[in-house]
Design an enzyme around this catalytic site. Structure first.
Site, PDB file in Angstrom:
ATOM      1  N   GLU A 116      28.274 -22.770  -4.391  1.00 52.50           N
ATOM      2  CA  GLU A 116      27.037 -23.377  -5.587  1.00 52.50           C
ATOM      3  C   GLU A 116      26.688 -24.315  -5.543  1.00 52.50           C
ATOM      4  O   GLU A 116      26.127 -25.290  -6.692  1.00 52.50           O
ATOM      5  CB  GLU A 116      27.939 -23.038  -6.795  1.00 52.50           C
ATOM      6  CG  GLU A 116      28.735 -21.640  -7.190  1.00 52.50           C
ATOM      7  CD  GLU A 116      29.439 -21.185  -8.656  1.00 52.50           C
ATOM      8  OE1 GLU A 116      29.818 -22.544  -9.054  1.00 52.50           O
ATOM      9  OE2 GLU A 116      29.239 -20.820  -9.368  1.00 52.50           O
ATOM     10  N   ASP A 134      27.883 -31.413 -15.159  1.00 53.34           N
ATOM     11  CA  ASP A 134      27.959 -30.122 -14.628  1.00 53.34           C
ATOM     12  C   ASP A 134      26.334 -30.054 -13.371  1.00 53.34           C
ATOM     13  O   ASP A 134      25.402 -29.686 -13.859  1.00 53.34           O
ATOM     14  CB  ASP A 134      27.534 -29.203 -15.676  1.00 53.34           C
ATOM     15  CG  ASP A 134      27.431 -28.198 -14.516  1.00 53.34           C
ATOM     16  OD1 ASP A 134      27.614 -27.833 -13.411  1.00 53.34           O
ATOM     17  OD2 ASP A 134      27.311 -26.584 -15.568  1.00 53.34           O
ATOM     18  N   TYR A 154      24.550 -16.251 -16.639  1.00 48.85           N
ATOM     19  CA  TYR A 154      24.840 -17.835 -17.701  1.00 48.85           C
ATOM     20  C   TYR A 154      24.451 -18.893 -18.944  1.00 48.85           C
ATOM     21  O   TYR A 154      24.772 -19.167 -19.874  1.00 48.85           O
ATOM     22  CB  TYR A 154      25.168 -19.127 -16.391  1.00 48.85           C
ATOM     23  CG  TYR A 154      23.734 -18.882 -15.561  1.00 48.85           C
ATOM     24  CD1 TYR A 154      23.062 -18.937 -14.464  1.00 48.85           C
ATOM     25  CD2 TYR A 154      22.529 -19.519 -16.338  1.00 48.85           C
ATOM     26  CE1 TYR A 154      22.225 -19.329 -13.739  1.00 48.85           C
ATOM     27  CE2 TYR A 154      21.331 -20.068 -15.807  1.00 48.85           C
ATOM     28  CZ  TYR A 154      21.228 -19.672 -13.848  1.00 48.85           C
ATOM     29  OH  TYR A 154      20.148 -19.982 -13.870  1.00 48.85           O
ATOM     30  N   HIS A 182      31.679 -17.686 -18.318  1.00 44.20           N
ATOM     31  CA  HIS A 182      31.743 -19.099 -18.575  1.00 44.20           C
ATOM     32  C   HIS A 182      31.680 -18.171 -20.044  1.00 44.20           C
ATOM     33  O   HIS A 182      31.396 -17.713 -21.275  1.00 44.20           O
ATOM     34  CB  HIS A 182      29.798 -19.392 -18.915  1.00 44.20           C
ATOM     35  CG  HIS A 182      29.564 -20.684 -17.782  1.00 44.20           C
ATOM     36  ND1 HIS A 182      28.661 -21.210 -17.316  1.00 44.20           N
ATOM     37  CD2 HIS A 182      29.864 -20.119 -16.165  1.00 44.20           C
ATOM     38  CE1 HIS A 182      27.661 -20.748 -16.011  1.00 44.20           C
ATOM     39  NE2 HIS A 182      29.512 -20.283 -15.419  1.00 44.20           N
ATOM     40  N   ASP A 229      36.151 -24.430 -10.792  1.00 41.90           N
ATOM     41  CA  ASP A 229      34.754 -24.752 -10.460  1.00 41.90           C
ATOM     42  C   ASP A 229      35.224 -26.303 -10.345  1.00 41.90           C
ATOM     43  O   ASP A 229      35.528 -27.203 -11.394  1.00 41.90           O
ATOM     44  CB  ASP A 229      33.990 -24.458 -11.479  1.00 41.90           C
ATOM     45  CG  ASP A 229      32.798 -25.416 -10.991  1.00 41.90           C
ATOM     46  OD1 ASP A 229      32.393 -26.202 -10.325  1.00 41.90           O
ATOM     47  OD2 ASP A 229      31.043 -24.411 -10.807  1.00 41.90           O
ATOM     48  N   HIS A 232      29.690 -12.917 -11.191  1.00 42.89           N
ATOM     49  CA  HIS A 232      29.376 -14.297 -12.301  1.00 42.89           C
ATOM     50  C   HIS A 232      28.373 -13.194 -13.231  1.00 42.89           C
ATOM     51  O   HIS A 232      27.454 -12.889 -12.173  1.00 42.89           O
ATOM     52  CB  HIS A 232      28.367 -15.260 -11.768  1.00 42.89           C
ATOM     53  CG  HIS A 232      28.469 -16.239 -12.399  1.00 42.89           C
ATOM     54  ND1 HIS A 232      28.229 -16.168 -13.707  1.00 42.89           N
ATOM     55  CD2 HIS A 232      29.663 -17.732 -11.956  1.00 42.89           C
ATOM     56  CE1 HIS A 232      28.831 -17.727 -14.111  1.00 42.89           C
ATOM     57  NE2 HIS A 232      28.883 -18.192 -13.474  1.00 42.89           N
ATOM     58  N   HIS A 247      33.147 -28.631 -11.900  1.00 41.74           N
ATOM     59  CA  HIS A 247      33.397 -28.784 -13.807  1.00 41.74           C
ATOM     60  C   HIS A 247      34.623 -29.647 -13.800  1.00 41.74           C
ATOM     61  O   HIS A 247      34.650 -30.103 -15.334  1.00 41.74           O
ATOM     62  CB  HIS A 247      33.068 -27.539 -13.921  1.00 41.74           C
ATOM     63  CG  HIS A 247      32.522 -26.829 -14.251  1.00 41.74           C
ATOM     64  ND1 HIS A 247      31.777 -25.093 -14.197  1.00 41.74           N
ATOM     65  CD2 HIS A 247      30.828 -26.716 -12.983  1.00 41.74           C
ATOM     66  CE1 HIS A 247      30.962 -24.936 -14.147  1.00 41.74           C
ATOM     67  NE2 HIS A 247      30.473 -25.761 -13.513  1.00 41.74           N
ATOM     68  N   HIS A 268      25.907 -30.312  -9.596  1.00 40.99           N
ATOM     69  CA  HIS A 268      26.356 -29.842  -8.592  1.00 40.99           C
ATOM     70  C   HIS A 268      26.107 -30.836  -7.065  1.00 40.99           C
ATOM     71  O   HIS A 268      24.549 -30.786  -7.031  1.00 40.99           O
ATOM     72  CB  HIS A 268      26.729 -28.468  -8.156  1.00 40.99           C
ATOM     73  CG  HIS A 268      26.670 -27.431  -9.460  1.00 40.99           C
ATOM     74  ND1 HIS A 268      27.413 -26.740  -9.005  1.00 40.99           N
ATOM     75  CD2 HIS A 268      27.404 -27.652  -9.967  1.00 40.99           C
ATOM     76  CE1 HIS A 268      28.118 -25.384  -9.933  1.00 40.99           C
ATOM     77  NE2 HIS A 268      27.807 -27.007 -10.852  1.00 40.99           N
ATOM     78  N   ARG A 316      19.629 -14.863 -16.118  1.00 43.11           N
ATOM     79  CA  ARG A 316      18.929 -15.558 -17.256  1.00 43.11           C
ATOM     80  C   ARG A 316      18.930 -13.953 -18.592  1.00 43.11           C
ATOM     81  O   ARG A 316      18.941 -14.161 -19.284  1.00 43.11           O
ATOM     82  CB  ARG A 316      17.421 -15.292 -17.293  1.00 43.11           C
ATOM     83  CG  ARG A 316      17.417 -16.891 -17.440  1.00 43.11           C
ATOM     84  CD  ARG A 316      16.023 -17.588 -16.840  1.00 43.11           C
ATOM     85  NE  ARG A 316      14.862 -16.997 -16.091  1.00 43.11           N
ATOM     86  CZ  ARG A 316      13.378 -15.599 -16.652  1.00 43.11           C
ATOM     87  NH1 ARG A 316      13.176 -16.137 -17.473  1.00 43.11           N
ATOM     88  NH2 ARG A 316      13.162 -15.194 -15.504  1.00 43.11           N
ATOM     89  N   HIS A 371      35.483 -21.922  -7.625  1.00 43.12           N
ATOM     90  CA  HIS A 371      34.170 -22.596  -7.316  1.00 43.12           C
ATOM     91  C   HIS A 371      33.943 -24.501  -6.353  1.00 43.12           C
ATOM     92  O   HIS A 371      34.647 -25.094  -7.135  1.00 43.12           O
ATOM     93  CB  HIS A 371      33.451 -22.512  -8.207  1.00 43.12           C
ATOM     94  CG  HIS A 371      32.412 -21.137  -8.964  1.00 43.12           C
ATOM     95  ND1 HIS A 371      32.458 -21.352 -10.594  1.00 43.12           N
ATOM     96  CD2 HIS A 371      33.289 -19.847  -8.294  1.00 43.12           C
ATOM     97  CE1 HIS A 371      31.889 -19.743 -10.252  1.00 43.12           C
ATOM     98  NE2 HIS A 371      32.618 -19.531  -9.138  1.00 43.12           N
ATOM     99  N   GLU A 428      35.111 -19.725 -16.694  1.00 45.81           N
ATOM    100  CA  GLU A 428      35.476 -20.819 -15.904  1.00 45.81           C
ATOM    101  C   GLU A 428      35.681 -21.903 -16.676  1.00 45.81           C
ATOM    102  O   GLU A 428      35.486 -22.057 -17.346  1.00 45.81           O
ATOM    103  CB  GLU A 428      34.122 -20.337 -15.152  1.00 45.81           C
ATOM    104  CG  GLU A 428      33.405 -21.393 -13.926  1.00 45.81           C
ATOM    105  CD  GLU A 428      32.127 -21.098 -13.429  1.00 45.81           C
ATOM    106  OE1 GLU A 428      31.403 -19.987 -13.787  1.00 45.81           O
ATOM    107  OE2 GLU A 428      31.812 -21.955 -12.882  1.00 45.81           O
TER     108      GLU A 428
END
Ligand code: FE
Ligand code: FE
Ligand code: ZN
Length: 276
Positions: A256, A224, A70, A107, A176, A67, A179, A226, A37, A211, A142
């Site tokens: 992921e 999106d 996000y 991202h 990904d 990563h 994605h 997964h 976060r 990914h 990504e």
């Protein structure tokens, strides 16, 4: 041998991530460079980082795929949010040098209501501020599902960002699978065609990591969400073609999927089996 792993928790440090990776049959892994976060980052323990580098060398690990948090939005319509993204990424790139020569995935962000063109301008502007000639980390954009106003749902948008970055030698792309499928690309029926298009627009040498996620939704859903490998709309046959594909098989694959560690160990074994 396939280079494959999953997202791991950083809570016990670098060496512990390497040990966990080994315990599930992985030879790479992903981790968040700080709280996903976006809070402040723990100080790097140099001895711990060195111990991971030794473990990786002794066990033939491939490239790691860190990563960025996000919630970073490099193309926010608010200056303070863009400033936060800039500070986080600049700091993360310094910290990544504790484990030199790996990947840092992020991202591209959401343009909110500014339009993709403005988003592309802001993202490339931020990269021009944070990339350094001497860095050993390659920054990966990504591919995104196109949820809301996400930038990076098309290969053309990624190409447009890369074209505007001065130190673009330090840039690559992380594909990904969930994605791109949700973004509308037919990696199930025409993987060769999608990769040929990527090669034409971005250049296949930019493709540095995958990914590997199934999707809870049909192609083009822009959702999106997964799914576990083989349990979604992409399906096991498509993953067999993905891990065997000559343009993909040597890249690091990062899971992921919604799993615990035993679930990841099973998916790693499954994909290793499919790759043979
Ligand atoms: Fe991501
Ligand atoms: Fe991803
Ligand atoms: Zn996702």
């Amino acid at each position: 041998m396939l280079t494959i792993g999953c997202h791991l928790s950083t809570s016990k440090g670098f060496l512990a991530m390497g040990q966990t990776a080994l315990s599930i049959g992985a030879n790479t892994f992903a981790f968040f460079t700080r709280n996903p976060r976006g809070g402040s980052a723990k100080a790097i323990d140099a001895a711990d980082a060195a111990a991971l580098r030794d473990l990786m060398a002794a066990n033939g690990f491939g490239t790691l795929v860190a990563h960025a948090p996000y919630t970073l939005n490099p193309c926010s319509d608010k200056e303070h949010a863009r400033e936060f993204a800039r500070e986080c990424m600049a700091d993360d790139l310094v910290r990544m040098e504790a484990v030199p020569g790996n990947y840092y995935n992020f991202h591209p962000g959401s343009h909110v209501k500014q339009g993709a063109e403005k988003g592309i301008e802001l993202i490339s502007g931020l990269l021009n501020e944070v990339l350094r000639p001497e860095q050993t980390t390659t920054v990966l954009l990504e591919t995104m599902a196109g949820k809301g106003t996400e930038v990076g749902r098309t290969i053309e948008e990624l190409a447009a960002i890369i074209e505007r970055v001065e130190l673009s030698d330090h840039l690559g792309v992380c594909l990904d699978t969930c994605h791109v499928h949700d973004g509308g690309y037919d990696i199930v029926g025409d993987l060769d065609g999608v990769l040929a298009e990527f090669d034409r627009v971005v250049g296949i040498d930019r493709l540095r990591a995958v990914h590997v996620n199934d999707s809870k939704n049909p192609r083009g859903a822009h959702k999106d969400r997964h799914e576990k490998i083989g349990e979604g709309f992409i399906g096991i046959e498509a993953f067999a073609r993905i891990v065997r594909h000559p343009q993909l098989r040597d890249l690091p694959f990062i899971l992921e999927t919604p799993n615990d560690l035993p679930g990841y160990a099973a998916e790693i074994a499954l994909l290793r089996g499919l790759a043979e």
